[in-house]
Design a protein around this motif. Structure first.
Motif, PDB file in Angstrom:
ATOM      1  N   THR A  83      34.540  40.599  42.189  1.00 48.62           N
ATOM      2  CA  THR A  83      35.671  40.536  41.268  1.00 48.62           C
ATOM      3  C   THR A  83      35.852  39.102  40.813  1.00 48.62           C
ATOM      4  O   THR A  83      35.750  38.173  41.616  1.00 48.62           O
ATOM      5  CB  THR A  83      36.946  41.030  41.985  1.00 48.62           C
ATOM      6  OG1 THR A  83      36.709  42.354  42.457  1.00 48.62           O
ATOM      7  CG2 THR A  83      38.137  41.054  41.033  1.00 48.62           C
ATOM      8  N   CYS A  84      36.117  38.923  39.514  1.00 48.97           N
ATOM      9  CA  CYS A  84      36.351  37.587  38.975  1.00 48.97           C
ATOM     10  C   CYS A  84      37.716  37.091  39.470  1.00 48.97           C
ATOM     11  O   CYS A  84      38.722  37.773  39.290  1.00 48.97           O
ATOM     12  CB  CYS A  84      36.304  37.630  37.458  1.00 48.97           C
ATOM     13  SG  CYS A  84      36.769  36.061  36.700  1.00 48.97           S
ATOM     14  N   SER A  85      37.732  35.914  40.074  1.00 49.51           N
ATOM     15  CA  SER A  85      38.990  35.392  40.627  1.00 49.51           C
ATOM     16  C   SER A  85      39.933  34.920  39.516  1.00 49.51           C
ATOM     17  O   SER A  85      41.122  34.719  39.746  1.00 49.51           O
ATOM     18  CB  SER A  85      38.694  34.246  41.590  1.00 49.51           C
ATOM     19  OG  SER A  85      37.939  33.245  40.933  1.00 49.51           O
ATOM     20  N   ASP A  86      39.410  34.744  38.293  1.00 53.76           N
ATOM     21  CA  ASP A  86      40.262  34.287  37.190  1.00 53.76           C
ATOM     22  C   ASP A  86      40.889  35.435  36.402  1.00 53.76           C
ATOM     23  O   ASP A  86      42.083  35.419  36.121  1.00 53.76           O
ATOM     24  CB  ASP A  86      39.450  33.404  36.231  1.00 53.76           C
ATOM     25  CG  ASP A  86      39.250  32.000  36.797  1.00 53.76           C
ATOM     26  OD1 ASP A  86      39.683  31.763  37.946  1.00 53.76           O
ATOM     27  OD2 ASP A  86      38.655  31.160  36.103  1.00 53.76           O
ATOM     28  N   CYS A  87      40.076  36.443  36.025  1.00 56.83           N
ATOM     29  CA  CYS A  87      40.618  37.503  35.160  1.00 56.83           C
ATOM     30  C   CYS A  87      40.789  38.834  35.896  1.00 56.83           C
ATOM     31  O   CYS A  87      41.409  39.748  35.359  1.00 56.83           O
ATOM     32  CB  CYS A  87      39.750  37.683  33.909  1.00 56.83           C
ATOM     33  SG  CYS A  87      38.169  38.469  34.233  1.00 56.83           S
ATOM     34  N   GLY A  88      40.227  38.969  37.087  1.00 58.07           N
ATOM     35  CA  GLY A  88      40.433  40.189  37.875  1.00 58.07           C
ATOM     36  C   GLY A  88      39.505  41.332  37.525  1.00 58.07           C
ATOM     37  O   GLY A  88      39.562  42.393  38.140  1.00 58.07           O
ATOM     38  N   SER A 110      32.181  40.649  33.604  1.00 57.06           N
ATOM     39  CA  SER A 110      32.565  41.731  32.695  1.00 57.06           C
ATOM     40  C   SER A 110      33.951  41.539  32.087  1.00 57.06           C
ATOM     41  O   SER A 110      34.474  42.436  31.435  1.00 57.06           O
ATOM     42  CB  SER A 110      32.537  43.075  33.428  1.00 57.06           C
ATOM     43  OG  SER A 110      31.255  43.325  33.946  1.00 57.06           O
ATOM     44  N   GLY A 111      34.557  40.385  32.304  1.00 58.71           N
ATOM     45  CA  GLY A 111      35.871  40.120  31.731  1.00 58.71           C
ATOM     46  C   GLY A 111      35.774  39.843  30.238  1.00 58.71           C
ATOM     47  O   GLY A 111      34.693  39.944  29.652  1.00 58.71           O
ATOM     48  N   PRO A 112      36.903  39.520  29.617  1.00 62.67           N
ATOM     49  CA  PRO A 112      36.877  39.237  28.180  1.00 62.67           C
ATOM     50  C   PRO A 112      36.124  37.939  27.888  1.00 62.67           C
ATOM     51  O   PRO A 112      36.062  37.051  28.744  1.00 62.67           O
ATOM     52  CB  PRO A 112      38.366  39.074  27.830  1.00 62.67           C
ATOM     53  CG  PRO A 112      39.040  38.738  29.115  1.00 62.67           C
ATOM     54  CD  PRO A 112      38.234  39.379  30.207  1.00 62.67           C
ATOM     55  N   GLY A 119      35.640  34.351  26.841  1.00 63.41           N
ATOM     56  CA  GLY A 119      36.633  33.290  26.951  1.00 63.41           C
ATOM     57  C   GLY A 119      37.069  33.085  28.391  1.00 63.41           C
ATOM     58  O   GLY A 119      37.604  32.027  28.725  1.00 63.41           O
ATOM     59  N   CYS A 120      36.839  34.080  29.267  1.00 62.02           N
ATOM     60  CA  CYS A 120      37.050  33.845  30.701  1.00 62.02           C
ATOM     61  C   CYS A 120      35.827  33.044  31.148  1.00 62.02           C
ATOM     62  O   CYS A 120      34.711  33.561  31.149  1.00 62.02           O
ATOM     63  CB  CYS A 120      37.161  35.143  31.499  1.00 62.02           C
ATOM     64  SG  CYS A 120      37.167  34.803  33.293  1.00 62.02           S
ATOM     65  N   GLU A 121      36.053  31.790  31.483  1.00 60.91           N
ATOM     66  CA  GLU A 121      34.918  30.900  31.756  1.00 60.91           C
ATOM     67  C   GLU A 121      34.032  31.405  32.881  1.00 60.91           C
ATOM     68  O   GLU A 121      32.804  31.335  32.793  1.00 60.91           O
ATOM     69  CB  GLU A 121      35.416  29.490  32.080  1.00 60.91           C
ATOM     70  CG  GLU A 121      35.641  28.659  30.829  1.00 60.91           C
ATOM     71  CD  GLU A 121      36.176  27.269  31.135  1.00 60.91           C
ATOM     72  OE1 GLU A 121      35.715  26.675  32.126  1.00 60.91           O
ATOM     73  OE2 GLU A 121      37.057  26.809  30.391  1.00 60.91           O
ATOM     74  N   LYS A 122      34.671  31.906  33.927  1.00 61.62           N
ATOM     75  CA  LYS A 122      33.883  32.398  35.070  1.00 61.62           C
ATOM     76  C   LYS A 122      32.990  33.560  34.654  1.00 61.62           C
ATOM     77  O   LYS A 122      31.832  33.636  35.058  1.00 61.62           O
ATOM     78  CB  LYS A 122      34.817  32.854  36.193  1.00 61.62           C
ATOM     79  CG  LYS A 122      35.137  31.722  37.145  1.00 61.62           C
ATOM     80  CD  LYS A 122      35.436  32.253  38.536  1.00 61.62           C
ATOM     81  CE  LYS A 122      35.596  31.072  39.482  1.00 61.62           C
ATOM     82  NZ  LYS A 122      36.929  30.883  39.982  1.00 61.62           N
ATOM     83  N   CYS A 123      33.547  34.463  33.870  1.00 62.40           N
ATOM     84  CA  CYS A 123      32.765  35.622  33.435  1.00 62.40           C
ATOM     85  C   CYS A 123      31.681  35.213  32.434  1.00 62.40           C
ATOM     86  O   CYS A 123      30.562  35.720  32.486  1.00 62.40           O
ATOM     87  CB  CYS A 123      33.677  36.685  32.827  1.00 62.40           C
ATOM     88  SG  CYS A 123      34.572  37.621  34.092  1.00 62.40           S
ATOM     89  N   ASP A 124      32.019  34.299  31.535  1.00 63.72           N
ATOM     90  CA  ASP A 124      31.023  33.844  30.556  1.00 63.72           C
ATOM     91  C   ASP A 124      29.831  33.225  31.278  1.00 63.72           C
ATOM     92  O   ASP A 124      28.673  33.477  30.940  1.00 63.72           O
ATOM     93  CB  ASP A 124      31.637  32.814  29.595  1.00 63.72           C
ATOM     94  CG  ASP A 124      32.639  33.447  28.645  1.00 63.72           C
ATOM     95  OD1 ASP A 124      32.702  34.691  28.591  1.00 63.72           O
ATOM     96  OD2 ASP A 124      33.363  32.695  27.955  1.00 63.72           O
TER      97      ASP A 124
HETATM   98 ZN    ZN Z   1      36.633  36.730  34.472  1.00 67.40          ZN
END
Ligand code: ZN
Length: 184
Positions: free
Chosen positions: A68-73, A78-80, A82-87
């Motif tokens: 799970t992404c700790s920034d966007c959940g 797979s987050g939107p 612009g979520c740096e971690k997901c990008d």
């Molecule tokens: Zn994310």
């Protein structure tokens, strides 16, 4: 598992590919003597995403699914947009190993891998891009790789559709039919 909204053969193909991703992960867990649903499984997934370049893409995708992404959940990667971690995770995803299956043109597995990633994180792409990749899924899964002229013709045809049509079509034949009505 991702339910592809457009349905038809692309949705069936995605289900089939996702089944191979899960099968590969189960094998991977067995190789490492790790049980599914344990904290060891999460640790193993984290070690995979720490260096995606030494693992097969199905293993890498399965690992992202378990984190799970700790920034966007969302699921990691797979987050939107612009979520740096997901990008960043989504970029690392593509460093994974792709091995062409026997008797398929070189690059087919890469095509399948990219089309799968697009279909599974479709909100990260525009309507036209995901249309092209998702319609390509069944062909790539069957071991067919459209040549450059064919791919360009598909892209040109997709560009003549409205975004709403792009979301609805389920085959390149349908795209060609719709777009040919529109040639002036
Ligand atoms: Zn994310």
């Amino acid at each position: 598992m991702t339910a592809l909204p457009r349905g038809g053969r692309p949705a069936e193909a995605l289900t089939a590919v996702e089944a191979t991703i899960e099968d590969r992960w189960r094998l991977f867990l067995a190789e490492y003597g790790v049980a599914a649903g344990t904290t060891e499984e999460i640790d193993l997934a984290e070690s995979v995403v720490a260096d995606t370049s030494v693992f097969e893409w199905r293993v890498v995708d399965a690992a992202f699914d378990r984190l799970t992404c700790s920034d966007c959940g969302n699921r990691l990667g797979s987050g939107p947009v612009g979520c740096e971690k997901c990008d960043q995770a989504d970029g690392f995803r593509f460093a994974a190993i792709e091995t062409d299956r026997p008797a398929t043109p070189p690059g087919t597995e890469h095509g399948l891998r990219v089309a799968t990633a697009v279909a599974r994180t479709r909100h990260r792409y525009g309507a036209r891009a995901r249309c092209g990749f998702e319609l390509g899924l069944p062909l790539l899964l069957d071991g067919e790789l459209p040549g450059t002229p064919q791919a360009q013709a598909y892209r040109a045809a997709i560009n003549r559709l409205t975004e709403e049509e792009c979301e609805r079509v389920t085959s390149f034949d349908e795209v060609t039919r719709l777009s040919s009505r529109r040639v002036r």
